[in-house]
Enzyme design. Sequence first.
Site, PDB file in Angstrom:
ATOM      1  N   ASP A 132       0.800  -1.194  -0.006  1.00  9.97           N
ATOM      2  CA  ASP A 132      -0.016  -0.106  -0.033  1.00  9.97           C
ATOM      3  C   ASP A 132       0.864   1.096   0.059  1.00  9.97           C
ATOM      4  OD1 ASP A 132      -2.146  -1.443   0.319  1.00  9.97           O
ATOM      5  OD2 ASP A 132      -2.570  -1.007   2.485  1.00  9.97           O
ATOM      6  N   ARG A 182      -0.463  -0.567  -8.730  1.00 11.85           N
ATOM      7  CA  ARG A 182      -1.828  -0.434  -8.524  1.00 11.85           C
ATOM      8  C   ARG A 182      -2.085   1.028  -8.306  1.00 11.85           C
ATOM      9  NH1 ARG A 182      -3.177  -1.071  -2.632  1.00 11.85           N
ATOM     10  NH2 ARG A 182      -3.266  -3.366  -2.723  1.00 11.85           N
TER      11      ARG A 182
HETATM   12  P1  FDA Z   1     -14.203   8.823  -6.212  1.00 13.32           P
HETATM   13  O1  FDA Z   1     -13.654   9.455  -5.092  1.00 13.32           O
HETATM   14  O2  FDA Z   1     -13.799   9.902  -7.153  1.00 13.32           O
HETATM   15  O3  FDA Z   1     -15.142   7.989  -6.070  1.00 13.32           O
HETATM   16  C1  FDA Z   1     -15.994   7.582  -7.214  1.00 13.32           C
HETATM   17  C2  FDA Z   1     -17.272   7.157  -7.084  1.00 13.32           C
HETATM   18  O4  FDA Z   1     -17.206   6.008  -6.153  1.00 13.32           O
HETATM   19  C3  FDA Z   1     -18.030   8.181  -5.805  1.00 13.32           C
HETATM   20  O5  FDA Z   1     -18.770   9.376  -6.472  1.00 13.32           O
HETATM   21  C4  FDA Z   1     -19.028   7.271  -5.228  1.00 13.32           C
HETATM   22  O6  FDA Z   1     -20.152   7.045  -5.706  1.00 13.32           O
HETATM   23  C5  FDA Z   1     -18.032   5.939  -5.184  1.00 13.32           C
HETATM   24  N1  FDA Z   1     -17.316   5.781  -4.044  1.00 13.32           N
HETATM   25  C6  FDA Z   1     -15.959   6.173  -3.747  1.00 13.32           C
HETATM   26  N2  FDA Z   1     -15.516   5.957  -2.536  1.00 13.32           N
HETATM   27  C7  FDA Z   1     -16.612   5.434  -1.929  1.00 13.32           C
HETATM   28  C8  FDA Z   1     -16.948   4.988  -0.459  1.00 13.32           C
HETATM   29  N3  FDA Z   1     -15.816   5.121   0.393  1.00 13.32           N
HETATM   30  N4  FDA Z   1     -18.087   4.892  -0.152  1.00 13.32           N
HETATM   31  C9  FDA Z   1     -19.125   4.659  -1.181  1.00 13.32           C
HETATM   32  N5  FDA Z   1     -18.897   4.960  -2.348  1.00 13.32           N
HETATM   33  C10 FDA Z   1     -17.851   5.527  -2.656  1.00 13.32           C
HETATM   34  N6  FDA Z   1      -5.204   4.781  -1.229  1.00 13.32           N
HETATM   35  C11 FDA Z   1      -4.000   5.042  -0.992  1.00 13.32           C
HETATM   36  O7  FDA Z   1      -3.755   6.489  -0.759  1.00 13.32           O
HETATM   37  N7  FDA Z   1      -3.135   4.263  -0.722  1.00 13.32           N
HETATM   38  C12 FDA Z   1      -3.526   3.018  -1.347  1.00 13.32           C
HETATM   39  O8  FDA Z   1      -2.584   1.880  -1.123  1.00 13.32           O
HETATM   40  C13 FDA Z   1      -4.989   2.729  -1.440  1.00 13.32           C
HETATM   41  N8  FDA Z   1      -5.190   1.186  -1.983  1.00 13.32           N
HETATM   42  C14 FDA Z   1      -6.428   1.256  -2.464  1.00 13.32           C
HETATM   43  C15 FDA Z   1      -6.593  -0.153  -3.214  1.00 13.32           C
HETATM   44  C16 FDA Z   1      -7.967  -0.314  -3.730  1.00 13.32           C
HETATM   45  C17 FDA Z   1      -8.260  -1.612  -4.478  1.00 13.32           C
HETATM   46  C18 FDA Z   1      -8.712   0.743  -3.976  1.00 13.32           C
HETATM   47  C19 FDA Z   1     -10.001   0.762  -4.898  1.00 13.32           C
HETATM   48  C20 FDA Z   1      -8.483   1.883  -3.534  1.00 13.32           C
HETATM   49  C21 FDA Z   1      -7.343   2.121  -2.596  1.00 13.32           C
HETATM   50  N9  FDA Z   1      -7.119   3.426  -1.959  1.00 13.32           N
HETATM   51  C22 FDA Z   1      -5.787   3.713  -1.753  1.00 13.32           C
HETATM   52  C23 FDA Z   1      -8.100   4.406  -1.852  1.00 13.32           C
HETATM   53  C24 FDA Z   1      -8.036   5.515  -2.950  1.00 13.32           C
HETATM   54  O9  FDA Z   1      -6.995   6.440  -3.017  1.00 13.32           O
HETATM   55  C25 FDA Z   1      -9.309   6.584  -2.954  1.00 13.32           C
HETATM   56  O10 FDA Z   1      -9.326   7.162  -1.902  1.00 13.32           O
HETATM   57  C26 FDA Z   1     -10.614   5.718  -3.212  1.00 13.32           C
HETATM   58  O11 FDA Z   1     -10.596   4.641  -4.170  1.00 13.32           O
HETATM   59  C27 FDA Z   1     -11.833   6.705  -3.587  1.00 13.32           C
HETATM   60  O12 FDA Z   1     -11.363   7.222  -4.959  1.00 13.32           O
HETATM   61  P2  FDA Z   1     -12.086   6.758  -6.199  1.00 13.32           P
HETATM   62  O13 FDA Z   1     -11.099   6.317  -7.276  1.00 13.32           O
HETATM   63  O14 FDA Z   1     -12.898   5.372  -6.026  1.00 13.32           O
HETATM   64  O15 FDA Z   1     -12.914   8.005  -6.766  1.00 13.32           O
END
Ligand code: FDA
Length: 309
Positions: A132, A182
């Site tokens: 991570d 990732r």
């Molecule tokens: P965004 O935040 O724009 O969300 C898009 C849409 O997805 C939202 O409008 C909502 O509908 C939905 N959504 C997103 N988050 C949600 C939630 N918590 N609850 C409900 N709905 C939600 N970060 C990091 O700093 N270090 C790391 O090592 C990791 N590792 C990691 C692994 C994996 C498999 C994932 C999917 C994510 C991470 N992250 C992470 C977290 C990442 O940085 C980020 O904070 C989240 O994925 C939210 O961003 P999105 O890309 O989903 O888009």
Amino acid sequence: MSLLRRALLAGSTNHWLREQATRRVFVRRSVSRFMPGESVEDAVRAAAALRSQRITTILTRLGENISRPEEAEEVTQHYLDVLRKVASAGLDAQISVKPTQLGLDQDPELCRANLMRLVECAEKLGNFVWIDMESSPYVEPTLGLYRKARERSPKVGVALQAYLYRTAKDVEELMPLGAAIRLVKGAYLEPPSIAFPKKRDVDENFHRLACRLLGEEARQPGAVLHIATHDIALTDRLIRFIDETKVPASAYEFAMLYGIQRSQQQRLAREGRRLRVLISYGDYWFPWYMRRLAERPANVLFVARNLFG
Ligand code: FDA
């Protein structure tokens, strides 16, 4: 960045709040939406259930910034045991670890040795270890750890955060290694001097970096990209790029968190796209949970509803 998001991220590191929240039943009830349970057995059961939907998994025990080297040993032993459990259950479930859980703050050399033990065990068992990415002070040491581990084995990958300006350069430097990356947007509170403050710039950078990592030059040395986002518009835009430029299925997987955008997860699996769901478990869930709330303000309403529901 919205005020609410900033407040939630600031609260994620507050000890008093953590003590209070972990005692409250309504908070625990809300957490269960994102977590199948606190034990590794709960996580393995959830992984087996997802397998029947053709979704593979990654397991991670919640926890960060341990304070004593003995805790790093306990975490390492735990993950060695998880790798064996997963192998005997015949599951395609990788593991994901935080360097600060493996002793990075106490002794970087100890952390490196612990990571190597996990990577060697994963390699023997035909599995894979993800590292991570934590908050910005850890980026440089984490990439150093990754490089060392990658010299030893291809069975290790690292998360990179699209909100950091530096990530474009990190991508270029890691590409020749055939690095498994990732790509995430980034979950921590970072200042505008090092991270894009506007969401639309983060999204655009994510798209740019993902396209670069899906391109011929990155694929040549055998890189695999995890497109780790729940952002449907961004995912669909990348799917168009993948289909138009004929990126082979072996070059990428989508990755999402357990319990988030379930219908999108099922859609991707139905369409035959490779999807991994990251399942978190453990009792140290407060900072992680606050970051999930910060990602979507509507989640705060969900907690409030549980208070009365
Ligand atoms: P965004 O935040 O724009 O969300 C898009 C849409 O997805 C939202 O409008 C909502 O509908 C939905 N959504 C997103 N988050 C949600 C939630 N918590 N609850 C409900 N709905 C939600 N970060 C990091 O700093 N270090 C790391 O090592 C990791 N590792 C990691 C692994 C994996 C498999 C994932 C999917 C994510 C991470 N992250 C992470 C977290 C990442 O940085 C980020 O904070 C989240 O994925 C939210 O961003 P999105 O890309 O989903 O888009």
